[in-house]
Design a protein around this motif. Structure first.
Motif, PDB file in Angstrom:
ATOM      1  N   SER A 229       0.880  -1.133  -0.112  1.00  0.00           N
ATOM      2  CA  SER A 229      -0.066   0.026   0.110  1.00  0.00           C
ATOM      3  C   SER A 229       0.963   1.319   0.163  1.00  0.00           C
ATOM      4  CB  SER A 229      -0.842   0.063   1.286  1.00  0.00           C
ATOM      5  OG  SER A 229      -1.631  -1.391   1.489  1.00  0.00           O
ATOM      6  N   TYR A 230       1.145   1.984  -1.077  1.00  0.00           N
ATOM      7  CA  TYR A 230       1.777   2.792  -1.155  1.00  0.00           C
ATOM      8  C   TYR A 230       1.297   4.431  -1.588  1.00  0.00           C
ATOM      9  CZ  TYR A 230       5.705  -0.257  -1.421  1.00  0.00           C
ATOM     10  OH  TYR A 230       6.471  -1.467  -1.117  1.00  0.00           O
ATOM     11  N   TYR A 231       1.800   5.397  -1.099  1.00  0.00           N
ATOM     12  CA  TYR A 231       1.350   6.674  -1.429  1.00  0.00           C
ATOM     13  C   TYR A 231       1.838   7.221  -2.825  1.00  0.00           C
ATOM     14  CZ  TYR A 231      -0.225   7.634   3.438  1.00  0.00           C
ATOM     15  OH  TYR A 231      -0.691   7.557   4.740  1.00  0.00           O
ATOM     16  N   ASP A 232       1.330   8.274  -3.287  1.00  0.00           N
ATOM     17  CA  ASP A 232       1.842   8.589  -4.585  1.00  0.00           C
ATOM     18  C   ASP A 232       3.336   8.943  -4.422  1.00  0.00           C
ATOM     19  OD1 ASP A 232      -0.338   8.133  -6.038  1.00  0.00           O
ATOM     20  OD2 ASP A 232      -0.905  10.441  -5.824  1.00  0.00           O
ATOM     21  N   ALA A 233       4.126   8.895  -5.318  1.00  0.00           N
ATOM     22  CA  ALA A 233       5.715   9.310  -5.271  1.00  0.00           C
ATOM     23  C   ALA A 233       5.837  11.000  -5.290  1.00  0.00           C
ATOM     24  CB  ALA A 233       6.489   8.852  -6.585  1.00  0.00           C
ATOM     25  N   PRO A 234       7.002  11.382  -4.419  1.00  0.00           N
ATOM     26  CA  PRO A 234       7.231  12.771  -4.339  1.00  0.00           C
ATOM     27  C   PRO A 234       7.740  13.326  -6.131  1.00  0.00           C
ATOM     28  CG  PRO A 234       8.414  11.817  -2.754  1.00  0.00           C
ATOM     29  CD  PRO A 234       7.956  10.670  -3.465  1.00  0.00           C
ATOM     30  N   VAL A 235       7.488  14.220  -6.368  1.00  0.00           N
ATOM     31  CA  VAL A 235       7.615  14.601  -8.066  1.00  0.00           C
ATOM     32  C   VAL A 235       8.689  15.771  -8.039  1.00  0.00           C
ATOM     33  CG1 VAL A 235       5.360  14.039  -8.788  1.00  0.00           C
ATOM     34  CG2 VAL A 235       5.771  16.311  -7.926  1.00  0.00           C
ATOM     35  N   HIS A 236       9.386  15.933  -9.340  1.00  0.00           N
ATOM     36  CA  HIS A 236      10.324  16.821  -9.668  1.00  0.00           C
ATOM     37  C   HIS A 236      11.611  16.673  -8.811  1.00  0.00           C
ATOM     38  CE1 HIS A 236       7.025  18.727 -11.632  1.00  0.00           C
ATOM     39  NE2 HIS A 236       6.710  19.519 -10.620  1.00  0.00           N
ATOM     40  N   PHE A 237      12.015  15.359  -8.745  1.00  0.00           N
ATOM     41  CA  PHE A 237      13.171  14.874  -8.153  1.00  0.00           C
ATOM     42  C   PHE A 237      14.408  15.209  -8.822  1.00  0.00           C
ATOM     43  CE2 PHE A 237      16.499  11.883  -6.976  1.00  0.00           C
ATOM     44  CZ  PHE A 237      16.688  12.115  -5.739  1.00  0.00           C
ATOM     45  N   ASN A 238      15.428  16.172  -8.314  1.00  0.00           N
ATOM     46  CA  ASN A 238      16.470  16.602  -9.209  1.00  0.00           C
ATOM     47  C   ASN A 238      17.680  16.772  -8.630  1.00  0.00           C
ATOM     48  OD1 ASN A 238      16.718  19.838  -8.699  1.00  0.00           O
ATOM     49  ND2 ASN A 238      14.481  19.271  -8.633  1.00  0.00           N
ATOM     50  N   ILE A 239      18.950  16.909  -9.107  1.00  0.00           N
ATOM     51  CA  ILE A 239      20.081  17.312  -8.637  1.00  0.00           C
ATOM     52  C   ILE A 239      20.169  18.888  -8.302  1.00  0.00           C
ATOM     53  CG2 ILE A 239      22.458  17.152  -8.785  1.00  0.00           C
ATOM     54  CD1 ILE A 239      22.237  14.843 -10.765  1.00  0.00           C
ATOM     55  N   SER A 240      20.486  19.203  -7.219  1.00  0.00           N
ATOM     56  CA  SER A 240      20.369  20.633  -7.063  1.00  0.00           C
ATOM     57  C   SER A 240      21.711  21.335  -6.662  1.00  0.00           C
ATOM     58  CB  SER A 240      19.514  20.921  -5.614  1.00  0.00           C
ATOM     59  OG  SER A 240      19.417  20.329  -4.614  1.00  0.00           O
ATOM     60  N   GLN A 241      22.653  20.477  -6.010  1.00  0.00           N
ATOM     61  CA  GLN A 241      24.119  20.962  -6.041  1.00  0.00           C
ATOM     62  C   GLN A 241      24.883  19.632  -5.980  1.00  0.00           C
ATOM     63  OE1 GLN A 241      24.313  22.567  -1.852  1.00  0.00           O
ATOM     64  NE2 GLN A 241      23.473  24.180  -2.279  1.00  0.00           N
ATOM     65  N   ARG A 242      26.210  19.769  -6.677  1.00  0.00           N
ATOM     66  CA  ARG A 242      27.176  18.880  -6.803  1.00  0.00           C
ATOM     67  C   ARG A 242      28.785  19.268  -6.597  1.00  0.00           C
ATOM     68  NH1 ARG A 242      28.197  14.356 -10.441  1.00  0.00           N
ATOM     69  NH2 ARG A 242      29.733  13.274  -9.294  1.00  0.00           N
ATOM     70  N   GLY A 307      11.955   4.507   8.640  1.00  0.00           N
ATOM     71  CA  GLY A 307      12.594   4.525   7.346  1.00  0.00           C
ATOM     72  C   GLY A 307      12.257   3.507   6.456  1.00  0.00           C
ATOM     73  N   ASN A 308      10.958   2.886   6.859  1.00  0.00           N
ATOM     74  CA  ASN A 308      10.260   1.945   5.765  1.00  0.00           C
ATOM     75  C   ASN A 308       9.539   2.757   4.839  1.00  0.00           C
ATOM     76  OD1 ASN A 308      10.691  -0.590   7.430  1.00  0.00           O
ATOM     77  ND2 ASN A 308       9.218   0.310   8.876  1.00  0.00           N
ATOM     78  N   ARG A 309       9.818   2.401   3.510  1.00  0.00           N
ATOM     79  CA  ARG A 309       9.221   3.248   2.458  1.00  0.00           C
ATOM     80  C   ARG A 309       7.562   2.893   2.340  1.00  0.00           C
ATOM     81  NH1 ARG A 309       8.263   2.076  -2.984  1.00  0.00           N
ATOM     82  NH2 ARG A 309       9.092  -0.373  -2.779  1.00  0.00           N
ATOM     83  N   ILE A 310       7.005   3.927   2.422  1.00  0.00           N
ATOM     84  CA  ILE A 310       5.439   4.055   2.244  1.00  0.00           C
ATOM     85  C   ILE A 310       4.875   4.804   1.013  1.00  0.00           C
ATOM     86  CG2 ILE A 310       5.327   3.714   4.787  1.00  0.00           C
ATOM     87  CD1 ILE A 310       4.587   6.629   4.985  1.00  0.00           C
TER      88      ILE A 310
END
Length: 322
Positions: A229-242, A307-310
């Motif tokens: 049973s999972y919630y919708d995934a977070p969106v707009h995941f991106n690299i912001s610093q490197r 820390g369990n993925r939901i």
């Protein structure tokens, strides 16, 4: 009913107790017995525990134990028992005896820890508990365990009836992939069709087992049924610093102040499950995650406090370091 039996003994050196019992000093001339979460402190100084306690004979639910004689012809002994993993005080299950070889004590279906202690003529314990011997006696597992109904976080399970009208069952649950012991999540019931058990967000393995009237398991676990049973995934995941092998990521906030996130990583092109590489956090801007040499795909997901993925995984961001 066919019964399978497994025996395991925990034998330690003289004066020691098994891993589920730890000797601690509560005060001068006083001894406390610490059993995982519970601490039992003696009213008066207790003598040394009998040593070399072990299972010496076994036949069905009958079991005999032996231990080293104390050297005192006046000493009396008694055997004690408690469910494995219980924090309750062990219960005396034999009358006082001077015998120390092949002393019988009836076991019960399930898993039980046995120990011996010196007692007075009235059966009151006057020594520390000995090391533990664990005796397991389980019935065969229920079969054909399956998900029979599903609605949101509500789930119902069914399995094949054993044919015995007195049998009780309970459903157990643990996070998928966990090596911990499943936890009972329903009360004992005689039903075996459409028995409800609430699920949690994330991925969980469910089982059924026979239990006694107190909810103690007395059979092996059934085959597993996994419920996700999972919630919708977070969106707009991106690299912001490197910077070198250090990398920071950002994503769109869900709008829920209670949501926690964690970043996951796996080698680019791998079909394996991503591995969590950060602790749970409420932050969603410039969250750091160390990269490795090579090419790796990163993503983020909502997690619970442990820390369990939901939620489902977000889109991936690939980081290459050569």
């Amino acid at each position: 009913m066919k019964r399978k039996i497994k025996i395991c003994s925990a034998i330690l050196s003289v004066g020691m107790v098994a891993s589920s019992f730890q000797m601690v000093n509560a005060a001068p001339n006083n001894t406390a017995l610490q059993n995982q979460n519970a601490v039992y402190t003696s009213v008066e100084s207790l003598s040394t525990a009998p040593a070399n306690f072990r299972i010496s004979q076994r036949s069905g639910l009958g079991c005999a134990f032996s231990w080293r004689w104390s050297g005192n012809t006046e000493d009396l002994y008694a055997i004690y028992r408690k469910p494995t993993g219980s924090t309750s005080e062990p219960v005396r299950v034999t009358e006082p005896t001077k015998e120390n070889i092949n002393v019988g004590a009836e076991t019960l279906m399930g898993s039980y820890d046995f120990c011996v202690a010196i007692v007075d003529k009235d059966g009151n314990r006057i020594s520390n508990y000995s090391e533990v011997s664990t005796v397991e006696s389980y019935y065969d597992a229920p079969v054909h365990f399956n998900i029979s109904q599903r609605s949101g976080l509500g789930c119902a399970f069914s399995w094949k009836w054993s044919g015995n009208t007195e049998d009780l069952y309970a459903i157990y649950r643990k996070p998928t992939g966990s090596t911990s012991e499943p936890v009972r999540v329903t009360e004992p019931t005689k039903d075996n069709t459409n028995v409800g058990a609430e699920t949690l967000m994330g991925s969980y393995n469910f089982y059924v087992a026979r239990v006694d009237a107190n909810g103690n398991r007395i059979s092996y676990y059934s085959e597993v049924s996994t419920v996700e049973s999972y919630y919708d995934a977070p969106v707009h995941f991106n690299i912001s610093q490197r910077s070198g092998l250090g990398c920071a990521f950002s994503w769109k906030w869900s709008g829920n102040t209670e949501d926690m996130y964690a970043i996951y990583r796996k080698p680019t092109g791998s079909t394996s499950e991503p591995v969590r590489v950060t602790e749970p956090t409420k932050e969603n801007i410039n969250v750091g995650a160390e990269t490795l040499m090579g090419s790796y795909d990163f993503c983020v997901a909502i997690v619970d406090k442990d820390g369990n993925r939901i939620s489902y995984y977000s889109n991936s961001a690939t980081v290459e370091s050569y």
